[in-house]
Motif scaffolding. Structure first.
Motif, PDB file in Angstrom:
ATOM      1  N   HIS A  31       0.829  -1.201   0.000  1.00 23.91           N
ATOM      2  CA  HIS A  31       0.000   0.000   0.000  1.00 23.91           C
ATOM      3  C   HIS A  31       0.866   1.254   0.000  1.00 23.91           C
ATOM      4  O   HIS A  31       0.546   2.238  -0.687  1.00 23.91           O
ATOM      5  CB  HIS A  31      -0.934   0.010   1.211  1.00 23.91           C
ATOM      6  N   ILE A  32       1.955   1.240   0.749  1.00 23.31           N
ATOM      7  CA  ILE A  32       2.869   2.389   0.737  1.00 23.31           C
ATOM      8  C   ILE A  32       3.502   2.533  -0.642  1.00 23.31           C
ATOM      9  O   ILE A  32       3.646   3.641  -1.166  1.00 23.31           O
ATOM     10  CB  ILE A  32       3.942   2.251   1.834  1.00 23.31           C
ATOM     11  N   ASN A  33       3.875   1.408  -1.247  1.00 18.54           N
ATOM     12  CA  ASN A  33       4.409   1.425  -2.615  1.00 18.54           C
ATOM     13  C   ASN A  33       3.445   2.129  -3.561  1.00 18.54           C
ATOM     14  O   ASN A  33       3.843   2.987  -4.356  1.00 18.54           O
ATOM     15  CB  ASN A  33       4.651  -0.006  -3.112  1.00 18.54           C
ATOM     16  N   ASN A  34       2.170   1.751  -3.475  1.00 16.23           N
ATOM     17  CA  ASN A  34       1.163   2.344  -4.355  1.00 16.23           C
ATOM     18  C   ASN A  34       0.972   3.828  -4.064  1.00 16.23           C
ATOM     19  O   ASN A  34       0.844   4.642  -4.982  1.00 16.23           O
ATOM     20  CB  ASN A  34      -0.165   1.606  -4.203  1.00 16.23           C
ATOM     21  N   THR A  35       0.973   4.184  -2.774  1.00 14.24           N
ATOM     22  CA  THR A  35       0.791   5.583  -2.389  1.00 14.24           C
ATOM     23  C   THR A  35       1.924   6.453  -2.924  1.00 14.24           C
ATOM     24  O   THR A  35       1.704   7.573  -3.401  1.00 14.24           O
ATOM     25  CB  THR A  35       0.721   5.715  -0.854  1.00 14.24           C
ATOM     26  N   LEU A  36       3.153   5.932  -2.858  1.00  8.21           N
ATOM     27  CA  LEU A  36       4.318   6.684  -3.322  1.00  8.21           C
ATOM     28  C   LEU A  36       4.484   6.633  -4.843  1.00  8.21           C
ATOM     29  O   LEU A  36       5.359   7.299  -5.389  1.00  8.21           O
ATOM     30  CB  LEU A  36       5.588   6.136  -2.651  1.00  8.21           C
ATOM     31  N   GLY A  37       3.657   5.838  -5.508  1.00  6.04           N
ATOM     32  CA  GLY A  37       3.769   5.728  -6.960  1.00  6.04           C
ATOM     33  C   GLY A  37       4.866   4.799  -7.419  1.00  6.04           C
ATOM     34  O   GLY A  37       5.273   4.817  -8.588  1.00  6.04           O
ATOM     35  N   LEU A  38       5.366   3.937  -6.509  1.00  3.93           N
ATOM     36  CA  LEU A  38       6.480   3.059  -6.860  1.00  3.93           C
ATOM     37  C   LEU A  38       6.040   1.834  -7.644  1.00  3.93           C
ATOM     38  O   LEU A  38       6.875   1.029  -8.052  1.00  3.93           O
ATOM     39  CB  LEU A  38       7.233   2.634  -5.584  1.00  3.93           C
ATOM     40  N   ASN A  39       4.742   1.699  -7.855  1.00  2.64           N
ATOM     41  CA  ASN A  39       4.231   0.610  -8.689  1.00  2.64           C
ATOM     42  C   ASN A  39       4.262   0.989 -10.170  1.00  2.64           C
ATOM     43  O   ASN A  39       3.936   0.182 -11.031  1.00  2.64           O
ATOM     44  CB  ASN A  39       2.802   0.249  -8.270  1.00  2.64           C
ATOM     45  N   ARG A  40       4.679   2.221 -10.457  1.00  2.00           N
ATOM     46  CA  ARG A  40       4.795   2.673 -11.840  1.00  2.00           C
ATOM     47  C   ARG A  40       6.194   2.402 -12.377  1.00  2.00           C
ATOM     48  O   ARG A  40       7.116   2.074 -11.638  1.00  2.00           O
ATOM     49  CB  ARG A  40       4.495   4.164 -11.931  1.00  2.00           C
ATOM     50  N   ASP A  41       6.326   2.547 -13.695  1.00  2.00           N
ATOM     51  CA  ASP A  41       7.619   2.361 -14.360  1.00  2.00           C
ATOM     52  C   ASP A  41       8.319   3.718 -14.418  1.00  2.00           C
ATOM     53  O   ASP A  41       7.936   4.598 -15.187  1.00  2.00           O
ATOM     54  CB  ASP A  41       7.387   1.809 -15.779  1.00  2.00           C
ATOM     55  N   TRP A  42       9.356   3.907 -13.565  1.00  2.00           N
ATOM     56  CA  TRP A  42      10.081   5.169 -13.523  1.00  2.00           C
ATOM     57  C   TRP A  42      11.382   5.057 -14.313  1.00  2.00           C
ATOM     58  O   TRP A  42      12.236   4.254 -13.990  1.00  2.00           O
ATOM     59  CB  TRP A  42      10.364   5.584 -12.081  1.00  2.00           C
ATOM     60  N   ARG A  43      11.481   5.855 -15.353  1.00  2.41           N
ATOM     61  CA  ARG A  43      12.604   5.785 -16.287  1.00  2.41           C
ATOM     62  C   ARG A  43      13.413   7.080 -16.159  1.00  2.41           C
ATOM     63  O   ARG A  43      12.919   8.164 -16.452  1.00  2.41           O
ATOM     64  CB  ARG A  43      12.085   5.564 -17.706  1.00  2.41           C
ATOM     65  N   VAL A  44      14.652   6.914 -15.718  1.00  2.00           N
ATOM     66  CA  VAL A  44      15.464   8.042 -15.269  1.00  2.00           C
ATOM     67  C   VAL A  44      16.527   8.433 -16.294  1.00  2.00           C
ATOM     68  O   VAL A  44      17.196   7.567 -16.872  1.00  2.00           O
ATOM     69  CB  VAL A  44      16.141   7.716 -13.925  1.00  2.00           C
ATOM     70  N   LEU A  45      16.694   9.738 -16.475  1.00  2.00           N
ATOM     71  CA  LEU A  45      17.754  10.296 -17.311  1.00  2.00           C
ATOM     72  C   LEU A  45      18.693  11.099 -16.420  1.00  2.00           C
ATOM     73  O   LEU A  45      18.233  11.920 -15.619  1.00  2.00           O
ATOM     74  CB  LEU A  45      17.153  11.211 -18.377  1.00  2.00           C
ATOM     75  N   ILE A  46      19.998  10.865 -16.541  1.00  2.00           N
ATOM     76  CA  ILE A  46      20.986  11.643 -15.799  1.00  2.00           C
ATOM     77  C   ILE A  46      21.650  12.623 -16.759  1.00  2.00           C
ATOM     78  O   ILE A  46      22.160  12.226 -17.809  1.00  2.00           O
ATOM     79  CB  ILE A  46      22.032  10.745 -15.126  1.00  2.00           C
ATOM     80  N   LEU A  47      21.641  13.900 -16.397  1.00  2.00           N
ATOM     81  CA  LEU A  47      22.266  14.937 -17.203  1.00  2.00           C
ATOM     82  C   LEU A  47      23.538  15.397 -16.501  1.00  2.00           C
ATOM     83  O   LEU A  47      23.484  15.961 -15.409  1.00  2.00           O
ATOM     84  CB  LEU A  47      21.297  16.095 -17.399  1.00  2.00           C
ATOM     85  N   GLY A  48      24.662  15.086 -17.112  1.00  2.00           N
ATOM     86  CA  GLY A  48      25.962  15.368 -16.518  1.00  2.00           C
ATOM     87  C   GLY A  48      26.697  14.071 -16.256  1.00  2.00           C
ATOM     88  O   GLY A  48      26.274  13.265 -15.415  1.00  2.00           O
ATOM     89  N   ALA A  49      27.787  13.835 -16.988  1.00  2.00           N
ATOM     90  CA  ALA A  49      28.529  12.574 -16.862  1.00  2.00           C
ATOM     91  C   ALA A  49      29.859  12.761 -16.155  1.00  2.00           C
ATOM     92  O   ALA A  49      30.812  12.019 -16.384  1.00  2.00           O
ATOM     93  CB  ALA A  49      28.756  11.955 -18.247  1.00  2.00           C
TER      94      ALA A  49
END
Length: 211
Positions: A76-94
């Motif tokens: 339930h906490i996972n769902n509340t925080l939106g962690l059940n979604r697919d989060w696709r991350v971009l890092i700017l700066g290498a």
């Protein structure tokens, strides 16, 4: 009848929910199916009364005398925080920070997958960072579309970060974690969390002097 608006949780509660989730995952790893508010609060490092108040925002998930079902509350906490979604991350700066962040195992464990890393430096572009190849920041729009990016991490200097905020907003990437050493002007509808490492060190220095 109009649909009820979703509750907007206090920011402090949201922050503590991440601690409860970490504690619940640890308890589950120990083979525990149920836990009490006292045990969970101790594992999360908070007062039991605060924990119960925080969880009351989520509805009734505990039973007096029985406690909480560990997996059920974690989901339930996972769902509340939106962690059940697919989060696709971009890092700017290498640079050093961007490379370190791209290799942080905690992202994947918590459901955040680093899809790409970009930089403006020709010497960086084309180099490998783990499983990723550094791409040209000028290709930001195409990378966001290709990788379906929905979170960006800024590991770049202040002015570059500000320029990127506007670009990301135009591209529909409205969730940003910034390590830039300056406050940013944020367009309406964009959520930016700022991590200022130098400020945190200064606070630690003050606390050390006082102790």
């Amino acid at each position: 009848m109009a649909e009820a608006e979703a509750k907007v949780l206090p920011e402090a509660t949201v922050a503590r929910l991440t601690h409860y989730l970490r504690a619940l995952n640890a308890l589950e790893a120990q083979g525990l199916e149920r836990t009490s508010s006292g045990v969970l609060a101790k594992e999360a490092g908070v007062n039991p009364a605060i924990l119960r108040k925080d969880l009351s925002w989520l509805g009734s998930y505990g039973t007096r005398g029985v406690g909480y079902v560990v997996r059920e509350l974690a989901e339930h906490i996972n769902n509340t925080l939106g962690l059940n979604r697919d989060w696709r991350v971009l890092i700017l700066g290498a640079g050093n920070l961007g490379r370190a962040l791209s290799g942080y195992a905690g992202f994947a464990i918590r459901g955040f997958k680093v899809q790409a890393i970009l930089d403006v430096d020709p010497a960086m572009i084309g180099s490998r960072v783990g499983q990723l190849q550094v791409e040209d920041s000028r290709d930001l729009a195409s990378v966001v579309e290709r990788e379906e990016i929905n979170i960006a991490v800024l590991a770049v200097p202040g002015q570059a970060a500000q320029d990127l905020i506007y670009e990301l907003s135009d591209l529909g990437v409205n969730s940003v974690l910034s390590f830039a050493p300056k406050p940013l002007v944020v367009p309406r509808g964009m959520n930016v969390r700022r991590v200022d490492l130098s400020t945190e060190l200064q606070i630690l220095a003050y606390l050390a002097v006082q102790s």
